[in-house]
Design an enzyme around this catalytic site. Structure first.
Site, PDB file in Angstrom:
ATOM      1  N   LYS A 101      -3.465   2.161  -2.241  1.00 23.67           N
ATOM      2  CA  LYS A 101      -3.136   3.198  -1.257  1.00 23.67           C
ATOM      3  C   LYS A 101      -4.316   3.433  -0.316  1.00 23.67           C
ATOM      4  CE  LYS A 101      -1.460   7.902  -0.853  1.00 23.67           C
ATOM      5  NZ  LYS A 101      -0.702   7.533   0.367  1.00 23.67           N
ATOM      6  N   LEU A 147      -1.554  10.274   4.025  1.00 22.86           N
ATOM      7  CA  LEU A 147      -2.778   9.520   3.685  1.00 22.86           C
ATOM      8  C   LEU A 147      -3.725  10.253   2.734  1.00 22.86           C
ATOM      9  CD1 LEU A 147      -3.495   7.917   7.189  1.00 22.86           C
ATOM     10  CD2 LEU A 147      -2.532   6.779   5.188  1.00 22.86           C
ATOM     11  N   ASN A 150       8.988   9.243   4.147  1.00 25.23           N
ATOM     12  CA  ASN A 150       7.830   9.906   3.566  1.00 25.23           C
ATOM     13  C   ASN A 150       6.860  10.353   4.641  1.00 25.23           C
ATOM     14  OD1 ASN A 150       4.940   8.581   3.474  1.00 25.23           O
ATOM     15  ND2 ASN A 150       6.394   6.878   3.514  1.00 25.23           N
ATOM     16  N   ASN A 180      -6.616  -1.026   1.365  1.00 24.03           N
ATOM     17  CA  ASN A 180      -6.084  -0.554   2.644  1.00 24.03           C
ATOM     18  C   ASN A 180      -7.025   0.533   3.163  1.00 24.03           C
ATOM     19  OD1 ASN A 180      -4.443   1.503   4.268  1.00 24.03           O
ATOM     20  ND2 ASN A 180      -2.970  -0.176   4.149  1.00 24.03           N
ATOM     21  N   SER A 203       0.827  -1.217   0.000  1.00 22.95           N
ATOM     22  CA  SER A 203       0.000   0.000   0.000  1.00 22.95           C
ATOM     23  C   SER A 203       0.857   1.262   0.000  1.00 22.95           C
ATOM     24  CB  SER A 203      -0.894  -0.004   1.243  1.00 22.95           C
ATOM     25  OG  SER A 203      -1.713   1.145   1.254  1.00 22.95           O
ATOM     26  N   GLY A 211      11.470  -3.244   2.711  1.00 25.36           N
ATOM     27  CA  GLY A 211      12.784  -3.208   2.070  1.00 25.36           C
ATOM     28  C   GLY A 211      13.092  -4.294   1.071  1.00 25.36           C
ATOM     29  N   GLY A 232       7.544  -2.833  -1.778  1.00 25.15           N
ATOM     30  CA  GLY A 232       7.103  -1.466  -1.520  1.00 25.15           C
ATOM     31  C   GLY A 232       7.919  -0.435  -2.270  1.00 25.15           C
ATOM     32  N   CYS A 283       0.021   3.897  10.474  1.00 24.19           N
ATOM     33  CA  CYS A 283       0.623   5.003   9.720  1.00 24.19           C
ATOM     34  C   CYS A 283       1.199   6.029  10.689  1.00 24.19           C
ATOM     35  CB  CYS A 283      -0.412   5.685   8.828  1.00 24.19           C
ATOM     36  SG  CYS A 283       0.326   7.092   7.952  1.00 24.19           S
ATOM     37  N   GLY A 286      12.291   1.113   2.624  1.00 30.54           N
ATOM     38  CA  GLY A 286      13.412   0.799   1.736  1.00 30.54           C
ATOM     39  C   GLY A 286      14.372  -0.207   2.346  1.00 30.54           C
TER      40      GLY A 286
END
Lengths: 315, 262
Positions: free
Chosen positions: A55, A83, A79, A109, A31, A254, A275, A140, A227
């Protein structure tokens, strides 16, 4: 007389069933890293994916944070999008028809700022054609209310999952925060509250400072790190979560190459999600699928399901 | 939109601190429009998870090029790639400039390497107009011979006065807008830093001229998925929303842009 190594001439079985969702392979897209599907459709055959996790969607449109929203760091990305989303109705009217034309499971999501908002959006998606399951975002780090506030308190996490459970027949997949002392407690709480699977990890809370201006780089001040930098952290948490529950675990954090995904599977994940690497190379999921298949063949396994939880400990 | 493994045909200094990277990318070259951009995965720059966006500069036959200056770690790594190496290129991306309106006079305004997409725009136009080139110093004034060869009128401004008028590019632009006698309606196409774009856009709106501004932004995915490079824009009814610079832009009508992102 020696026996020549037998090469398996049949393609290994890559299919998995996660929470009742049949996937042709265990490699999903995570997502927030693949939009809602159409953005990447020119570059990635959507049917090649195990599932698309869109998303995060709220019942109503949401503007998200101011800019800057992203900053690259060594081996990762921080980031704070916040949302931003078009809201459930616009998504259902304008994007679901596109997704229904593709033969790929769609996992939506969902998020809210209150338990009632989670219930509302979960109920709205119940029965929407083409939706295979709900990933419940309780992790989140980029909004003040909701999100991680639910995912880092075991009582709130149980409550939101239980209340959402009562509003939908769809498979429920809470997305867990890494920002807790014992992930096993949260995974078990999710299972006890009626979750069909859990996914982890969401991003790690992070911050980047511009040392010339001595200001935060992100408008939101803090954000979430994703990542390759977070991969070993995620493997450890997936391993702990998988030991704690009987429901399937979806591992993410990652993945950039097949070996990263294989680590999650060996640690106990039944499926994985790519991702941030979608930004680096939109072909990553396909590369990972092919790499897992090669690994199964070279290690004499007939099914990817044999890999799940195959970690060897001790001597 | 394609992903091509593009081999590097030439990688050469292009005046001052600028370099031109020429790639063999037949599929992208065949479909690119002026103002569109490429998203490059920089070779041997493994710590980066993001590609880097560059406007398309030249596009002829099967070849495309970008024009860049070292501004950070990514462009620094890019200076080290050699002819014959292969670069993973995504593109063409973004909307690009619209065709100029019939009967209008194209007015281009370039700041620094912002001249790159304007070169391709002028190259593809079947008429000549006027270009205002702004730069820090004479070394940063690029493509003058190209625009001269296309028959364009060229006005230059440098901040240190080493070439053309001293000061910002808006100096000569203001003088021209005030004194022009041509019957055609100017239509402005600009690319450069935000300060320049904002100043040019405000002048255009005040004078009642159409202006198309190409924005330079740090980008994530480049295709509109991550919502990392958004810009506040106005709808016709006056309400504001986040537009995606990579997908809905990078070229926007000046009258759409809300400069304070609030």
């Amino acid at each position: 007389m020696s026996t020549a190594p037998q090469r398996m001439d049949r393609i290994p079985d890559m299919s998995v069933n996660i929470a009742g969702i049949h996937m042709r392979n265990p490699v999903m897209v995570a997502s927030g890293t693949f939009g809602y599907g159409p953005e990447y459709a020119d570059l990635v055959p959507l049917e090649s994916l195990g599932a698309i996790v869109v998303k995060g969607i709220h019942m109503r449109p949401w503007e998200g944070n101011s800019t800057p929203r992203i900053v690259e760091v060594a081996g990762g990305l921080v980031n704070a999008i916040g949302l931003q989303n078009p809201g459930a109705e616009k998504f259902i009217d304008e994007i679901m028809p596109f997704l229904r034309r593709h033969d790929v499971p769609v996992i939506v999501n969902i998020w809210g700022r209150t338990v009632a908002e989670y219930e509302e959006v979960a109920e709205r998606f119940d029965g929407v054609a083409g939706v295979s399951g709900l990933e419940v975002n309780i992790s989140c780090p980029n909004i003040k209310e909701g999100g991680i506030a639910f995912g880092t308190n075991v009582k709130s996490a149980s409550e939101v999952i239980g209340r959402v459970r009562a509003k939908t027949r769809l498979p429920l997949i809470p997305k867990l925060s890494p920002n807790v002392t014992d992930i096993g407690i949260f995974a078990r709480a999710a299972e006890d509250a009626g979750a069909d699977a859990v996914s982890l990890i969401n991003t790690l809370p992070a911050m980047v400072i511009d040392i010339e201006k001595r200001t935060p780089v992100l408008a939101n001040v803090v954000g979430g790190l994703s990542g390759p930098a977070i991969h070993p952290v995620a493997v450890k948490l997936v391993w702990e979560a998988a030991k704690a529950v009987r429901i399937p675990v979806i591992g993410m954090g990652g993945i950039a190459a097949p070996r990263d995904a294989i680590e999650f599977l060996v640690a106990g994940a039944s499926a994985v999600a790519v991702g941030t690497a979608n930004f680096t190379d939109p072909g990553t999921a396909a590369t990972v699928v092919a790499g897992i298949a090669d690994y199964l063949v070279s290690h004499g396994m007939k099914s990817v399901r044999e890999l799940t939880g195959s970690l060897r400990l001790g001597n | 939109m394609e992903i091509e493994q593009a081999s590097i045909l030439r990688h050469q200094p292009c005046g001052g601190a600028y370099r031109e990277l020429v790639l063999n990318a037949p599929a992208i070259a065949a479909s690119v429009r002026p103002g569109q951009f490429l998203h490059l995965r920089i070779p041997r720059f493994e710590q980066a998870v993001l590609r880097r966006p560059f406007s398309v500069f030249r596009a002829e036959g099967e070849h495309i090029s970008i024009l860049y200056k070292t501004v950070g770690a990514g462009t620094m790594a890019l200076t080290g790639v050699r002819e014959g190496e292969v670069v993973n290129v995504m593109g063409p991306l973004g909307n690009g400039f619209p065709s100029s309106s019939p009967g209008s006079l194209p007015v281009l305004v370039a700041g620094g390497y912002g001249v790159a997409p304007l070169y391709l725009l002028a190259r593809r136009m079947d008429m000549a107009g006027i270009i205002f080139i702004g730069a820090a110093t004479s070394d940063d004034v690029l493509c003058v011979e190209d625009f001269a060869a296309f028959g364009w009128q060229i006005e230059i401004a440098t901040e240190d006065g080493s070439r053309g008028a001293r000061g910002l590019v808006t100096g000569p632009l203001d003088a021209w807008l005030a004194s022009r006698r041509c019957p055609e309606q100017p239509e402005i196409f600009a690319c450069g830093p935000d300060g320049m774009l904002r100043a040019v856009g405000e002048r255009a709106i005040k004078a009642g001229h159409r202006a198309w501004l190409s924005m330079d932004r740090h980008m994530g995915c480049g295709v509109g998925a991550c919502l990392g490079c958004v810009q506040r824009l106005k709808k016709a009814d006056g309400s504001a929303y986040w537009g995606r610079v990579c997908r809905d832009g990078p070229v926007f009508d000046a009258s759409q842009i809300v400069w304070n992102n609030g």
